[in-house]
Enzyme design. Structure first.
Site, PDB file in Angstrom:
ATOM      1  N   CYS A 185      -9.973  -6.890 -39.597  1.00  0.00           N
ATOM      2  CA  CYS A 185     -10.024  -5.811 -38.614  1.00  0.00           C
ATOM      3  C   CYS A 185     -10.798  -4.643 -39.210  1.00  0.00           C
ATOM      4  CB  CYS A 185      -8.607  -5.370 -38.257  1.00  0.00           C
ATOM      5  SG  CYS A 185      -8.573  -4.023 -37.059  1.00  0.00           S
ATOM      6  N   LEU A 186     -11.709  -4.091 -38.435  1.00  0.00           N
ATOM      7  CA  LEU A 186     -12.512  -2.967 -38.921  1.00  0.00           C
ATOM      8  C   LEU A 186     -11.654  -1.726 -39.145  1.00  0.00           C
ATOM      9  CD1 LEU A 186     -15.622  -3.402 -36.596  1.00  0.00           C
ATOM     10  CD2 LEU A 186     -15.411  -4.063 -39.004  1.00  0.00           C
ATOM     11  N   GLN A 188     -10.310   2.197 -31.701  1.00  0.00           N
ATOM     12  CA  GLN A 188     -10.872   2.141 -33.058  1.00  0.00           C
ATOM     13  C   GLN A 188     -11.934   3.200 -33.291  1.00  0.00           C
ATOM     14  OE1 GLN A 188     -11.573  -2.363 -32.909  1.00  0.00           O
ATOM     15  NE2 GLN A 188     -11.004  -1.990 -35.028  1.00  0.00           N
ATOM     16  N   GLY A 194     -15.978  -7.634 -32.682  1.00  0.00           N
ATOM     17  CA  GLY A 194     -15.263  -6.966 -31.604  1.00  0.00           C
ATOM     18  C   GLY A 194     -14.929  -5.544 -32.028  1.00  0.00           C
ATOM     19  N   HIS A 205      -5.395  -4.206 -29.578  1.00  0.00           N
ATOM     20  CA  HIS A 205      -5.716  -2.813 -29.904  1.00  0.00           C
ATOM     21  C   HIS A 205      -5.405  -1.889 -28.730  1.00  0.00           C
ATOM     22  CE1 HIS A 205      -7.458  -2.753 -33.896  1.00  0.00           C
ATOM     23  NE2 HIS A 205      -8.285  -3.749 -33.631  1.00  0.00           N
ATOM     24  N   HIS A 235      -7.167 -10.328 -30.346  1.00  0.00           N
ATOM     25  CA  HIS A 235      -7.163  -9.254 -31.350  1.00  0.00           C
ATOM     26  C   HIS A 235      -7.564  -7.920 -30.710  1.00  0.00           C
ATOM     27  CE1 HIS A 235      -8.047  -7.744 -35.578  1.00  0.00           C
ATOM     28  NE2 HIS A 235      -8.618  -6.825 -34.815  1.00  0.00           N
ATOM     29  N   GLU A 236      -8.640  -7.944 -29.924  1.00  0.00           N
ATOM     30  CA  GLU A 236      -9.131  -6.697 -29.320  1.00  0.00           C
ATOM     31  C   GLU A 236      -8.170  -6.191 -28.249  1.00  0.00           C
ATOM     32  OE1 GLU A 236     -11.367  -5.149 -30.830  1.00  0.00           O
ATOM     33  OE2 GLU A 236     -11.863  -6.859 -32.086  1.00  0.00           O
TER      34      GLU A 236
HETATM   35 ZN    ZN Z   1      -9.186  -4.856 -35.083  1.00  0.00          ZN
END
Ligand code: ZN
Length: 190
Positions: free
Chosen positions: A101-102, A51, A46, A147, A143-144
């Site tokens: 998480c990226l 991000q 995701g 963000h 999670h997304e």
């Molecule tokens: Zn994330």
């Protein structure tokens, strides 16, 4: 298509609520294509607008498991969560409830999430669609969507996990503006 730099915890766009998308135009279509390429290169399951430094309410996601294969974009998503089982009843299972998480790369922490969600979102054709998700896909969507409200899963940790995350922030000199990494170019393990 272009692989975009991924912003790291501390960059202000990650910690602000994102703005709704009013029109699906070429700019949005290009952004979505770039976000898919960036997510695949990372690799991740995701990736949300903030991000990649875009303060807009959209994310891309992809998930495969037996009997289920999804890959789509969620524009202006709304989520309804089934009640979360309180942690006092059932300890968090690190094998089944750990996420990463990226924007906090190379780390993973256990976190209790709702097991089921209903999402309504707009696709690139401008059509509203519904998705019911359980388990890992439900976790990805939560999670997304977080963000888009300026919340990173690290912010939801408590106790020792939260303290460990703060240590990592200091050690890696994250938690301040200006940190990012480029999938396919930067080595995250160092
Ligand atoms: Zn994330």
């Amino acid at each position: 298509m272009t692989i975009l730099p991924i912003q790291i915890y501390g960059e202000p766009v990650l910690h602000d609520a994102a703005e709704p998308i009013s029109e699906i135009n070429d700019e949005v279509r290009q952004l979505v294509a770039d976000m898919f390429e960036t997510m695949d290169a990372a690799p991740g399951v995701g990736l949300a607008g903030p991000q990649v430094g875009v303060n807009k309410r959209l994310f891309v996601y992809a998930w495969d498991e037996p009997g289920l294969s999804v890959r789509d974009v969620a524009i202006n998503p709304e989520l309804w969560l089934a009640p979360i089982v309180p942690e006092s009843i059932d300890e968090v299972d690190p094998d089944e409830e750990t996420e990463g998480c990226l924007s906090f790369p190379g780390e993973r922490f256990p976190l209790r999430r709702s097991q089921r969600v209903l999402m309504r979102a707009t696709n690139l054709d401008g059509e509203r669609y519904e998705l019911e998700a359980e388990g890992w896909l439900a976790r990805i969507l939560q999670h997304e969507n977080d963000h888009l409200d300026g919340v990173i899963y690290i912010d939801r940790l408590a106790g020792n996990d939260w303290r460990m995350a703060q240590k990592i922030l200091r050690k890696r000199r994250w938690g301040v503006p200006g940190c990012s990494w480029l999938p396919g170019t930067d080595d995250l393990e160092g």
